[in-house]
Design a protein around this motif. Sequence first.
Motif, PDB file in Angstrom:
ATOM      1  N   ALA A  86       0.819  -1.205   0.000  1.00 26.42           N
ATOM      2  CA  ALA A  86       0.000   0.000   0.000  1.00 26.42           C
ATOM      3  C   ALA A  86       0.857   1.262   0.000  1.00 26.42           C
ATOM      4  O   ALA A  86       0.609   2.204  -0.763  1.00 26.42           O
ATOM      5  CB  ALA A  86      -0.936  -0.005   1.212  1.00 26.42           C
ATOM      6  N   ALA A  87       1.876   1.291   0.852  1.00 27.36           N
ATOM      7  CA  ALA A  87       2.737   2.474   0.944  1.00 27.36           C
ATOM      8  C   ALA A  87       3.473   2.720  -0.365  1.00 27.36           C
ATOM      9  O   ALA A  87       3.612   3.863  -0.805  1.00 27.36           O
ATOM     10  CB  ALA A  87       3.726   2.305   2.100  1.00 27.36           C
ATOM     11  N   ASP A  88       3.922   1.641  -1.001  1.00 23.29           N
ATOM     12  CA  ASP A  88       4.616   1.768  -2.274  1.00 23.29           C
ATOM     13  C   ASP A  88       3.697   2.305  -3.363  1.00 23.29           C
ATOM     14  O   ASP A  88       4.146   2.881  -4.350  1.00 23.29           O
ATOM     15  CB  ASP A  88       5.184   0.412  -2.694  1.00 23.29           C
ATOM     16  CG  ASP A  88       5.940   0.480  -4.007  1.00 23.29           C
ATOM     17  OD1 ASP A  88       6.909   1.255  -4.086  1.00 23.29           O
ATOM     18  OD2 ASP A  88       5.566  -0.229  -4.963  1.00 23.29           O
ATOM     19  N   SER A  89       2.396   2.124  -3.173  1.00 22.61           N
ATOM     20  CA  SER A  89       1.421   2.592  -4.155  1.00 22.61           C
ATOM     21  C   SER A  89       0.878   3.978  -3.837  1.00 22.61           C
ATOM     22  O   SER A  89      -0.007   4.474  -4.531  1.00 22.61           O
ATOM     23  CB  SER A  89       0.263   1.587  -4.238  1.00 22.61           C
ATOM     24  OG  SER A  89       0.736   0.306  -4.562  1.00 22.61           O
ATOM     25  N   GLY A  90       1.373   4.591  -2.747  1.00 25.09           N
ATOM     26  CA  GLY A  90       0.979   5.949  -2.424  1.00 25.09           C
ATOM     27  C   GLY A  90      -0.024   6.089  -1.303  1.00 25.09           C
ATOM     28  O   GLY A  90      -0.576   7.175  -1.098  1.00 25.09           O
ATOM     29  N   VAL A  91      -0.273   5.005  -0.539  1.00 20.94           N
ATOM     30  CA  VAL A  91      -1.257   5.044   0.547  1.00 20.94           C
ATOM     31  C   VAL A  91      -0.542   4.863   1.882  1.00 20.94           C
ATOM     32  O   VAL A  91       0.065   3.809   2.120  1.00 20.94           O
ATOM     33  CB  VAL A  91      -2.315   3.935   0.384  1.00 20.94           C
ATOM     34  CG1 VAL A  91      -3.349   4.009   1.514  1.00 20.94           C
ATOM     35  CG2 VAL A  91      -3.001   4.027  -0.969  1.00 20.94           C
TER      36      VAL A  91
END
Length: 369
Positions: free
Chosen positions: A232-237
């Motif tokens: 999720a973090a890698d995808s911008g969240v």
Amino acid sequence: MTAVSSTRAQIATARSVVVKIGSSALTSLETGLDRGKLDALADAIESRMRAGSDVVVVSSGAVGAGIAPLGLSKRPRDLATKQAAASVGQLALAHAWGTSFARYGRTVGQVLLTADDIARRTQYRNAQRTLDRLRALHAVAIVNENDTVATAELRFGDNDRLAAMVAHLVSADALVLLSDVDGLYDGDPRKGGATLIPEVTSPEDLDGVVAGSGGALGTGGMASKLSAARLAADSGVPVLLAAASDAAEALSGAGVGTAFAARPARLSARKFWVRHAADTQGVLHLDAGAVRAVVDRRRSLLPAGITAVTGRFYGGDVVSLTGPDGVPVARGVVAFDAAELDEMLGRSTMELPSELQRPVVHADDLVRL
């Protein structure tokens, strides 16, 4: 309480939030669903919604909720019994969430997904529209993996990964993972001597971290939570990992648990689907020059740089791109069938008929790994 960083402030003020709740936070082997715990979680979610946020719930617990009613003594291991327990538990779980939110006049909608629903672009978009519409109608979407029909080949593997997928699916501003652990530790906190990691801002913050597998009621564990948080973090969240018992604080000030900072730029829905959700149908083998063009210069892939094709695929499918050493370097949506590409390998675009003079994988449909 942990100090409020910019990441925690993002999570605390996010207008759209996905909340994932683990099996152990809702069920027990002896009694099945714990209505007191579920009501407390619904209270915290309702409070966040009244503060102005849209919330989608990814709820584990279907199999766990079906164990006690079926007279089982432990979580089943074979697929058929898991599916039977899920068929009983999904009814109980949906009814319990509906009853709990009815105290606030909220309507609940159940959304059951399989990995195949996410892997196929049309079904992915259908799920996206359903969830968006439920939110627009001020209903609470309760999402779960459809354990009654999912096979071993078509499973997300755990609801942590499903939650990360849903967070991007609905363009959420934050993901909150709630379970029986109060954050990420550098070791197993049950063995003593482990230290809580309050914030993860880069992969280097995870050096030396040892993550374990799931417990008696769930399929996840810290390893799956860490994987989902990074996805999720890698995808911008941005992500908050916290204990379900701290749900009220996690969903208000985000001052507990471990916060994972998001990458600065969010992947587009299409690129997220290509990178994380879609199944690859084949492999394009590239020479060193093509790898440099695709990875370093972010160019489209042309037939001149392809040395071989593996698999049976068609235009519009997602394929893997590998370098001369066989290591995947990217994924993308291919413009041609495998049979067509066999006749194009290594050839300059200008040598091809006019109808074939286009990129094999356009830069806009390509995601570097």
